[in-house]
Design a protein around this motif. Structure first.
Motif, PDB file in Angstrom:
ATOM      1  N   MET A 144      57.884  18.026  -2.428  1.00  0.00           N
ATOM      2  CA  MET A 144      57.226  18.310  -3.707  1.00  0.00           C
ATOM      3  C   MET A 144      55.716  18.106  -3.630  1.00  0.00           C
ATOM      4  N   ARG A 145      55.302  17.181  -2.780  1.00  0.00           N
ATOM      5  CA  ARG A 145      53.870  16.966  -2.571  1.00  0.00           C
ATOM      6  C   ARG A 145      53.235  18.254  -2.061  1.00  0.00           C
ATOM      7  N   SER A 146      53.896  18.880  -1.098  1.00  0.00           N
ATOM      8  CA  SER A 146      53.386  20.145  -0.554  1.00  0.00           C
ATOM      9  C   SER A 146      53.390  21.237  -1.618  1.00  0.00           C
ATOM     10  N   GLU A 147      54.444  21.254  -2.451  1.00  0.00           N
ATOM     11  CA  GLU A 147      54.534  22.261  -3.521  1.00  0.00           C
ATOM     12  C   GLU A 147      53.361  22.119  -4.489  1.00  0.00           C
ATOM     13  N   ILE A 148      53.042  20.887  -4.851  1.00  0.00           N
ATOM     14  CA  ILE A 148      51.952  20.661  -5.806  1.00  0.00           C
ATOM     15  C   ILE A 148      50.617  21.066  -5.194  1.00  0.00           C
ATOM     16  N   ALA A 164      47.799  10.009  -2.596  1.00  0.00           N
ATOM     17  CA  ALA A 164      46.372  10.078  -2.907  1.00  0.00           C
ATOM     18  C   ALA A 164      45.597  10.747  -1.775  1.00  0.00           C
ATOM     19  N   MET A 165      45.871  10.328  -0.534  1.00  0.00           N
ATOM     20  CA  MET A 165      45.132  10.863   0.612  1.00  0.00           C
ATOM     21  C   MET A 165      45.445  12.328   0.865  1.00  0.00           C
ATOM     22  N   THR A 166      46.701  12.727   0.674  1.00  0.00           N
ATOM     23  CA  THR A 166      47.094  14.090   1.043  1.00  0.00           C
ATOM     24  C   THR A 166      46.801  15.122  -0.038  1.00  0.00           C
ATOM     25  N   LEU A 167      46.744  14.704  -1.299  1.00  0.00           N
ATOM     26  CA  LEU A 167      46.613  15.672  -2.388  1.00  0.00           C
ATOM     27  C   LEU A 167      45.184  15.839  -2.905  1.00  0.00           C
ATOM     28  N   GLY A 168      44.441  14.754  -2.982  1.00  0.00           N
ATOM     29  CA  GLY A 168      43.214  14.775  -3.772  1.00  0.00           C
ATOM     30  C   GLY A 168      41.993  15.353  -3.092  1.00  0.00           C
ATOM     31  N   HIS A 178      48.128  24.069  -6.527  1.00  0.00           N
ATOM     32  CA  HIS A 178      46.703  23.905  -6.827  1.00  0.00           C
ATOM     33  C   HIS A 178      45.861  24.928  -6.077  1.00  0.00           C
ATOM     34  N   GLN A 179      46.227  25.184  -4.833  1.00  0.00           N
ATOM     35  CA  GLN A 179      45.478  26.173  -4.053  1.00  0.00           C
ATOM     36  C   GLN A 179      45.604  27.571  -4.658  1.00  0.00           C
ATOM     37  N   ARG A 180      46.785  27.899  -5.188  1.00  0.00           N
ATOM     38  CA  ARG A 180      46.995  29.215  -5.801  1.00  0.00           C
ATOM     39  C   ARG A 180      46.253  29.353  -7.121  1.00  0.00           C
TER      40      ARG A 180
END
Length: 372
Positions: A173-177, A198-202, A181-183
């Protein structure tokens, strides 16, 4: 899309308990802001204030340049995704996604188009006629996200959306979010206690403790240059090693006295001696990431600096597959290093480790602030 500006914001509850103590954060249109910290640090309260669910005691919150302190939640053009999904159990997935559209009296034909677009984006087309009770946790979270997406807001607010999911599903789900955001490129404010999220998403991270933003910046900046001991220990898995020791003069530079239980030596440090001279002869805390303490097979010396060899006695090993975590005592405190599995470390045996101090940081043990 919308920018977000949080200016000198305070929150005090009626019983006099202060929750937020002068928070200042600014992000641009389309950025992904993470509010991260332990329980009770004020991150969810701040998110609720952005949403309009909590009042601001002092200070201003502006969305796209417009102060929204006195605007109701429905007038802020935001959408929120909760930890608990907050789906209506008696409604189908289709009805849950279109619920807000019905409230706003969007024509049925347009509603259908929006539901189709959102469900295709989240790959939940085959679930549209099911009810929440017939879905897995990950599917329910996708539906909750779909309901938020259907509104097409200027900003999304996520309140620990993945904390109820198992570890494997959290990663998916982290990857999905992130892909979402990229789309879309829509501004996102995301609350979590998980520093890996925090490190992977923000794009930007605000590390919070006791209602105060301890550090605000890009993920790599916070990882490499933490402002204090709390940030250094909170961000990173395993967390940064803290080695207590005396700072001494070492030739024209400085070093840290080391006692590994096998030998006593001095670890040369890369800091400008003139900047840290006031701490020479005093106890300091050296911060060094686990990947900076390794074995000869794993080391990658591509920066022209010298790797320093020190022998330790291995306490415990934790194989993880791609590498092995080695725990040992340095200056009476357990540290962790990452070594190649082929190094074959053994508990109770001596092992030579290579220390890369190019990204080392130095802290004052009294103030806990960074020195260098």
């Amino acid at each position: 899309m919308a920018s977000l500006s949080i200016r000198d914001v305070y929150k005090t509850y009626p019983n006099g308990v202060p929750v937020l103590k002068g928070v200042n954060i600014d992000i641009e249109d389309g950025q992904f802001l993470i509010l991260v910290g332990g329980s009770g640090c004020g991150k969810s309260t701040l998110l609720n204030m952005i949403a309009g669910l909590e009042t601001v005691t002092k200070g201003e919150i502006a969305i796209d340049g417009k102060v929204v302190n006195n605007l109701s939640p429905k007038d802020r053009d935001i959408a929120m995704v909760f930890q608990s999904y907050a789906l209506y159990p008696s409604m189908t997935v289709r009805e849950n996604i279109s619920f807000g559209l019905n409230i706003r009296k969007v024509p049925k034909g347009e509603q259908s188009q929006i539901v189709d677009r959102v469900s295709n984006m989240l790959q939940i087309q085959h679930l549209l006629d099911r009810r929440p009770g017939q879905l897995s946790g990950g599917q329910r979270q996708r539906v909750a996200m779909g309901r938020a997406l259907a509104r097409d807001p200027v900003m999304f607010l996520f309140d620990e959306p993945l904390s109820n999911l198992d570890a494997k599903l959290r990663i998916e789900m982290r990857s999905e979010i992130k892909l979402l955001h990229q789309r879309l490129g829509t501004t996102i404010v995301y609350v979590t206690h998980d520093q890996i999220e925090a490190m992977t998403l923000g794009d930007r991270i605000a590390v919070m403790k006791d209602g105060i933003v301890q550090q605000f910046g890009a993920p790599q900046e916070i990882y490499d240059s933490p402002s204090n001991l709390f940030v250094a220990g909170f961000i990173g898995a395993p967390p940064m090693n803290f080695i207590d020791g005396k700072l001494v003069e070492q030739g024209a530079g400085v070093g840290l006295e080391l006692d590994t239980g096998v030998a006593r030596s001095v670890l040369n440090l890369p800091f400008d001696a003139n900047k840290v001279r006031g701490h020479v002869g005093q106890n300091v805390v050296l911060g060094l990431r686990p990947e900076r303490i390794t074995d000869a097979r794993s080391s990658h010396d591509g920066h022209g600096h010298e790797l320093q060899r020190h022998t330790v006695k291995v306490d415990v090993i934790e194989p993880t597959g791609p590498d092995t975590l080695v725990f040992a005592q340095v200056n009476g405190k357990r540290i962790v290093s990452r070594v190649h599995p082929g190094a074959n470390p053994q508990p109770e045996k001596e092992m030579e480790l290579l220390f890369d101090v190019s990204k080392a940081v130095l802290f004052d043990p009294k103030t806990e602030e960074r020195i260098a």
